[in-house]
Design a protein around this motif. Sequence first.
Motif, mmCIF file in Angstrom:
data_model
loop_
_atom_site.group_PDB
_atom_site.id
_atom_site.type_symbol
_atom_site.label_atom_id
_atom_site.label_comp_id
_atom_site.label_asym_id
_atom_site.label_seq_id
_atom_site.Cartn_x
_atom_site.Cartn_y
_atom_site.Cartn_z
ATOM 1 N N TRP A 3 19.209 5.852 -38.065
ATOM 2 C CA TRP A 3 20.042 6.429 -37.001
ATOM 3 C C TRP A 3 20.104 5.510 -35.791
ATOM 4 O O TRP A 3 21.140 5.436 -35.114
ATOM 5 N N ALA A 4 19.032 4.801 -35.499
ATOM 6 C CA ALA A 4 19.086 3.801 -34.428
ATOM 7 C C ALA A 4 20.054 2.680 -34.792
ATOM 8 O O ALA A 4 20.804 2.177 -33.946
ATOM 9 N N ALA A 5 20.053 2.288 -36.059
ATOM 10 C CA ALA A 5 20.998 1.265 -36.504
ATOM 11 C C ALA A 5 22.428 1.761 -36.384
ATOM 12 O O ALA A 5 23.334 1.015 -35.970
ATOM 13 N N ALA A 6 22.668 3.009 -36.739
ATOM 14 C CA ALA A 6 24.019 3.563 -36.609
ATOM 15 C C ALA A 6 24.472 3.584 -35.153
ATOM 16 O O ALA A 6 25.643 3.306 -34.848
ATOM 17 N N ALA A 7 23.543 3.901 -34.247
ATOM 18 C CA ALA A 7 23.900 3.899 -32.821
ATOM 19 C C ALA A 7 24.217 2.496 -32.325
ATOM 20 O O ALA A 7 25.049 2.322 -31.430
ATOM 21 N N ALA A 8 23.578 1.476 -32.884
ATOM 22 C CA ALA A 8 23.862 0.098 -32.459
ATOM 23 C C ALA A 8 25.139 -0.438 -33.090
ATOM 24 O O ALA A 8 25.849 -1.244 -32.479
ATOM 25 N N VAL A 9 25.439 -0.016 -34.316
ATOM 26 C CA VAL A 9 26.629 -0.521 -35.004
ATOM 27 C C VAL A 9 27.901 -0.078 -34.302
ATOM 28 O O VAL A 9 28.887 -0.828 -34.253
ATOM 29 N N PHE A 10 27.919 1.111 -33.733
ATOM 30 C CA PHE A 10 29.145 1.639 -33.114
ATOM 31 C C PHE A 10 29.658 0.741 -31.986
ATOM 32 O O PHE A 10 30.814 0.289 -32.028
ATOM 33 N N PRO A 11 28.870 0.430 -30.940
ATOM 34 C CA PRO A 11 29.409 -0.452 -29.886
ATOM 35 C C PRO A 11 29.657 -1.873 -30.363
ATOM 36 O O PRO A 11 30.593 -2.525 -29.892
ATOM 37 N N LEU A 12 28.827 -2.364 -31.284
ATOM 38 C CA LEU A 12 29.042 -3.730 -31.769
ATOM 39 C C LEU A 12 30.361 -3.840 -32.532
ATOM 40 O O LEU A 12 31.065 -4.855 -32.441
ATOM 41 N N THR A 13 30.713 -2.813 -33.287
ATOM 42 C CA THR A 13 32.000 -2.814 -33.980
ATOM 43 C C THR A 13 33.152 -2.790 -32.992
ATOM 44 O O THR A 13 34.158 -3.499 -33.167
ATOM 45 N N LEU A 14 33.031 -1.984 -31.951
ATOM 46 C CA LEU A 14 34.084 -1.951 -30.936
ATOM 47 C C LEU A 14 34.233 -3.299 -30.233
ATOM 48 O O LEU A 14 35.357 -3.754 -29.957
ATOM 49 N N LEU A 15 33.121 -3.954 -29.948
ATOM 50 C CA LEU A 15 33.189 -5.265 -29.312
ATOM 51 C C LEU A 15 33.820 -6.301 -30.239
ATOM 52 O O LEU A 15 34.601 -7.154 -29.791
ATOM 53 N N ALA A 16 33.482 -6.247 -31.517
ATOM 54 C CA ALA A 16 34.073 -7.191 -32.467
ATOM 55 C C ALA A 16 35.571 -6.978 -32.593
ATOM 56 O O ALA A 16 36.360 -7.936 -32.579
ATOM 57 N N LEU A 17 36.000 -5.733 -32.703
ATOM 58 C CA LEU A 17 37.430 -5.444 -32.815
ATOM 59 C C LEU A 17 38.161 -5.733 -31.517
ATOM 60 O O LEU A 17 39.321 -6.165 -31.536
ATOM 61 N N GLY A 18 37.517 -5.509 -30.391
ATOM 62 C CA GLY A 18 38.131 -5.834 -29.113
ATOM 63 C C GLY A 18 38.228 -7.318 -28.857
ATOM 64 O O GLY A 18 38.975 -7.745 -27.970
ATOM 65 N N SER A 19 37.494 -8.113 -29.617
ATOM 66 C CA SER A 19 37.596 -9.567 -29.509
ATOM 67 C C SER A 19 38.748 -10.108 -30.339
ATOM 68 O O SER A 19 39.514 -10.951 -29.880
ATOM 69 N N LYS A 20 38.885 -9.618 -31.580
ATOM 70 C CA LYS A 20 40.001 -10.019 -32.433
ATOM 71 C C LYS A 20 40.160 -9.008 -33.556
ATOM 72 O O LYS A 20 39.174 -8.453 -34.047
ATOM 73 N N GLU A 21 41.411 -8.828 -33.959
ATOM 74 C CA GLU A 21 41.723 -7.813 -34.962
ATOM 75 C C GLU A 21 41.145 -8.132 -36.329
ATOM 76 O O GLU A 21 41.017 -7.240 -37.167
ATOM 77 N N SER A 22 40.796 -9.375 -36.591
ATOM 78 C CA SER A 22 40.278 -9.754 -37.904
ATOM 79 C C SER A 22 38.967 -9.059 -38.244
ATOM 80 O O SER A 22 38.585 -8.995 -39.418
ATOM 81 N N ALA A 23 38.260 -8.515 -37.253
ATOM 82 C CA ALA A 23 37.007 -7.800 -37.514
ATOM 83 C C ALA A 23 37.243 -6.427 -38.120
ATOM 84 O O ALA A 23 36.280 -5.681 -38.317
ATOM 85 N N ILE A 24 38.489 -6.101 -38.454
ATOM 86 C CA ILE A 24 38.787 -4.810 -39.063
ATOM 87 C C ILE A 24 38.106 -4.668 -40.416
ATOM 88 O O ILE A 24 37.957 -3.561 -40.944
ATOM 89 N N VAL A 25 37.666 -5.789 -40.991
ATOM 90 C CA VAL A 25 37.028 -5.764 -42.322
ATOM 91 C C VAL A 25 35.540 -5.462 -42.238
ATOM 92 O O VAL A 25 34.863 -5.478 -43.283
ATOM 93 N N LEU A 26 35.006 -5.177 -41.071
ATOM 94 C CA LEU A 26 33.554 -5.025 -40.927
ATOM 95 C C LEU A 26 33.023 -3.864 -41.757
ATOM 96 O O LEU A 26 31.975 -3.981 -42.414
ATOM 97 N N ALA A 27 33.726 -2.729 -41.752
ATOM 98 C CA ALA A 27 33.272 -1.594 -42.567
ATOM 99 C C ALA A 27 33.279 -1.953 -44.045
ATOM 100 O O ALA A 27 32.369 -1.565 -44.800
#
Length: 654
Positions: free
Chosen positions: A172-196
């Motif tokens: 659950w701590a990992a899930a809480a960290a993945v959420f903002p990191l995914t938003l930061l990756a997608l906010g940097s460039k759309e190519s991070a859409i493949v992260l999931a």
Amino acid sequence: MPAPPRRAPGLAFQAALLALLSIISFLPSWLNLYAYDDVYIVFHNPLIRSLRHWTRLFRLDYWAPFFHMGLYRPVTILSFALEWQWRPDSAGFYHATNILLHTAVVLLLFRFARLRLRPAAAWVAAAWFAATPLHIGVVAGLVGRADLLAALFALLALWAAEAGFRSPRLRWAAAAAVFPLTLLALGSKESAIVLAGLLCLMVWIEAPSAPPQAAPACITSASAAAANGMATLPPQAAPADSYAMLSPAPAAAAASAPAPASYTPAATPASALSAPPRDALRRFLLPFRQPAIWSCAAATLLYLIVRIRVVGLMVRSTTSVSNPLVFAPAVERWRTSLVTTGIALRALLWPFHLSPDYSYNQIPVVARWFSPRLALALALLGACALAAGLARRHRAALFGFAWFFLAWLPVANLLFPIGTIYANRLLYLPSLGAALVIGTAWEALWRRTARLRSAAAAPAPARPLARGHLAAGFAPLQLITLAAALALALIYARTDWRGGQVWSDNGVLFAYAVRVAPNSATVHFMYAGNLAAWGHTHAAIAQFRHALLIDPNYASAWVGLGQALARERHWQAAAQCFPRALALLPQPWVFDAAAPIELGAHHPRWLIRQGRLLDGKLGAKERAFLRQARRQLSLQATPPGSAPPRFPPHSAPH
């Protein structure tokens, strides 16, 4: 007394060597100025000059206030704004940040690869990624910041999710960290859409496929793998950081759980290739039991909602020059996408003589199936499929192949057209997977040469080496392998140095680009604009005409040619360029460029007629030109040989 075995370099030393390699490879770009899109995104961008209203960056297009392209990268623009507050108009400081970000990505890749490969193979994978000339445009160009940040946050998200996969207490701590990191990756460039998708691949490929055998805790992972019939590395060669994937069953039912509690991600068991349907379904459902993957999916959905509200879902403003596939039939777009995929694979294998731009007509649209370029691309794809089949027992290689093609799919123009037909910077995130494949290949080659050496050695048994030690010598084939790798590293370093200097400014960049991409209309247009800005009007006219020879419907090139001819006082020839430009691109900026020259050529009627067609789009400056045209038409007082009014030169957007 026998000499003690030599100990391998420590983790800190290996990481420091990788950081040094990353910095030295691209060090010349530290002295660069602004080149290509850097001019609009950084140098002329008023939005990054102040942080007083920094939240508006999350409500604007990436190209605002100049264009509306349908790109949404607020994190990247915010990084430039933060740097501008610290060091205003310091191009060297911004380039140094890019170099450090690339170094951070290399170190994260090294850590990620060590979980799946031997330390030496993981170091080779990270070193290839650090020094390959494929990344010159990303590191040496400031707008490559988007790719650097997207890869950085994506690797951090994978790291956090992997921690949750290893330890049930951290899920659950990992899930809480993945959420903002995914938003930061997608906010940097759309190519991070493949992260999931990458997280799902990690579970599907690296999760165990058979329940563990009941055994005492003292049995090592290697002996357990041998008991299950697995072909894996010897204990001293196993990865140091293998992790335990969460089992969907309770701990009390470990004997009947569908997945084991731990595994060594070095080889895929043969039983996984012929698993029964029930086990295959159980494996397919494994990712959906991980909170980190659901957290990543929720962040991706939130990003898509915000993106649709701000700029829309798809890219809006794309010309046939930037991407001719936008207006091509679907079948031709698919064929050309296969060709660009082959170009990407060749760039991974031979990253030399790469162009900063591949616009029309550097990569012609493939109009038929029987094409040599398409046949070569299909041959390369077939070779990749064969290599993946041969390496199916090695999870790192299989994951690397899957990573590359999954990350390449959204930018390949196969599912939908994007803003460009092809660019080397699009390979930055996919090449992380390619690095895992290269590391696996190095490991297999090194083990093969070691076996050949053992077969030719004396029959006397050698002292077994403990984990973390090196052999006392190398076989001839191993020495040849090391020499070849060292020679390739030197060639890469030399190419990186020269490539970093090429990106010093627009003049040097496009003088190089017209040599390596002579069929790109955009390259000739940009080179002509730079020549015109430095007063080389005759050379600029030749480059504008070359761009129009490649693409007669290039409106911006018609505008640039008209302005260059006007500077040489060829008024009538210049005036003939703008009717074609406005017919192709009826925009106010084209009217603004045409008005002074058409007035000087005494064409007020045409200018008034065009103003009526653009009446709803014209601003105060354009309306002033219309009033002047009406006054000229009524008075007809300007003799034909008089000089036209002066006008400031400016470059057309691209």
